[in-house]
Design an enzyme around this catalytic site. Structure first.
Site, short mmCIF file in Angstrom:
data_model
loop_
_atom_site.label_atom_id
_atom_site.label_comp_id
_atom_site.label_asym_id
_atom_site.label_seq_id
_atom_site.Cartn_x
_atom_site.Cartn_y
_atom_site.Cartn_z
N SER A 14 13.92 -33.57 35.69
CA SER A 14 14.63 -34.35 34.67
C SER A 14 13.85 -34.33 33.36
CB SER A 14 14.76 -35.80 35.14
OG SER A 14 15.22 -36.64 34.10
N TYR A 30 11.10 -43.88 39.02
CA TYR A 30 11.87 -42.63 39.01
C TYR A 30 11.20 -41.58 38.11
CZ TYR A 30 15.77 -39.45 37.93
OH TYR A 30 16.57 -38.34 37.73
#
Ligand code: NAD
Ligand code: MG
Length: 332
Positions: free
Chosen positions: A224, A237
């Protein structure tokens, strides 16, 4: 048209012998070429897909793509294959929805047999993916189960290898993302669940898969932009995505000696179930993707070709790379 023809002929007269020229401009061949290579209309990336504001919406984790409004585009009606992965055997975690589903559809249309893993709750989404893979005449294998268990991760690989008859594309794509405004609201159970899903599971799965991977096989991770530009509400995360980007780079070095390539895909904001099932606040969701230069979130379908490219033989010199797709913002 007239002008284009004239230029083409002039260029050909300059560059080709008379015999070849006659062949090149013969009307039959020209027509055949036209129908083989229809011109694709240009897509304006700003206008191609829905933009914010989006409707406020919330589902319990892990959410279903089928219940989102608008429904994400995973390439169901648009992805066209050209045999780039003919005969490959792929395992994709989180293959029921989002980027994993887009990759599963594209892989099947490129000629691969595909096994998908997902959580039992996601059966309705998974059924649609299985049907789409079978529609291409490819083998589709559904292996539901929770990746937070080491035993299940080992069994997932064994089952996939046995049913597919081998494995040469492994996509570690499943992920858990839950927004928490403050570290004070993040429980140990939460932190553990995010690390188990995003960091431990790829470790367990890769370890089980490597003995089966022949030279030319690939491992692809979904990382990401959070790896390098973490949001304040994604403390747990974001650090797992930094770890993902990092494992891609170390494993690529380690597995090069076995002829196995390892790469990552780094999406920006993409319209998926993860975002509507606790991944984003309602405030962020309504404006989702609006702060990117293209002014909208990406759709899973817009990343499918990256997963294909990284798996294909012709990407043979790409290993240890992170390919981004973030609407003009973000860095892999
Ligand atoms: P998604 O919800 O469609 O896919 C995530 C999948 O992870 C789920 O479908 C689920 O099957 C799987 N999963 C989660 N926990 C699991 C568990 N314990 N066991 C088994 N499976 C589990 O959402 P997505 O956005 O397509 O996510 C795919 C990947 O993309 C994730 O790694 C995510 O972190 C990453 N990503 C998403 C975005 C985004 O904006 N959507 C941005 C960057 C990266
Ligand atoms: Mg899902």
């Amino acid at each position: 048209m007239e002008n284009k023809d004239t230029i083409t002929r002039r260029e050909m007269v300059g560059g080709l012998g008379a015999g070849m020229l006659a062949m090149a401009v013969s009307p039959n061949l020209a027509m055949a070429n036209q129908s083989d290579n229809p011109v694709n209309a240009l897509d304006d990336p700003r206008e191609k897909y829905p933009k914010p504001p989006f409707k406020s919406q919330s589902q319990p984790w892990p959410g279903l793509a089928g219940q989102m409004d608008p429904k994400p585009d995973h390439g169901e009606n648009s992805y066209k294959g050209s045999g780039r992965l003919r005969g490959r055997k792929a395992l994709i975690t989180g293959g029921d929805s989002g980027m994993g589903r887009a990759a599963a559809i594209a892989y099947a249309r490129e000629g691969a047999d595909v096994a998908i893993n997902y959580l039992p709750h996601e059966e309705p989404d998974a059924k649609e993916v299985i049907a789409l893979i079978r529609k291409e005449g490819r083998k589709a294998v559904a292996i539901p189960g929770d990746l937070r268990s080491e035993d299940f991760c080992k069994k997932l690989v064994t089952d996939a290898v046995n049913i597919l008859g081998g494995l040469d594309i492994l996509v570690n794509n499943a992920g858990r993302q839950q927004t928490r405004a403050s570290i004070l609201e993040l429980s140990t159970e939460d932190f553990d669940a995010t690390l188990k899903t995003n960091m431990y599971a790829p470790f367990w799965i890769i370890k089980a898969a490597v003995p089966h991977l022949k030279p030319g096989s690939v491992i692809i991770a979904t990382t990401s932009v959070q790896a390098t530009d973490p949001s304040p509400d994604l403390y747990d995360y974001a650090q797992t995505k930094a770890a993902t980007t990092n494992y891609v780079r170390s494993l690529a070095k380690q597995l090069a000696s076995k002829g196995i390539r390892v790469n990552g895909v780094a999406p920006g904001p993409i319209w998926t179930a993860l975002q509507v099932s606790g991944g984003a606040t309602q405030e962020k969701l309504v404006k989702f993707g609006g702060d990117t230069p293209l002014g909208r979130p990406g759709q899973p379908a817009e990343l499918a070709s990256i997963y294909v490219q990284l798996a294909a033989n012709d990407a043979s010199y790409a290993s240890g790379q992170i390919y981004g797709a973030a609407g003009g913002g973000g860095q892999p």
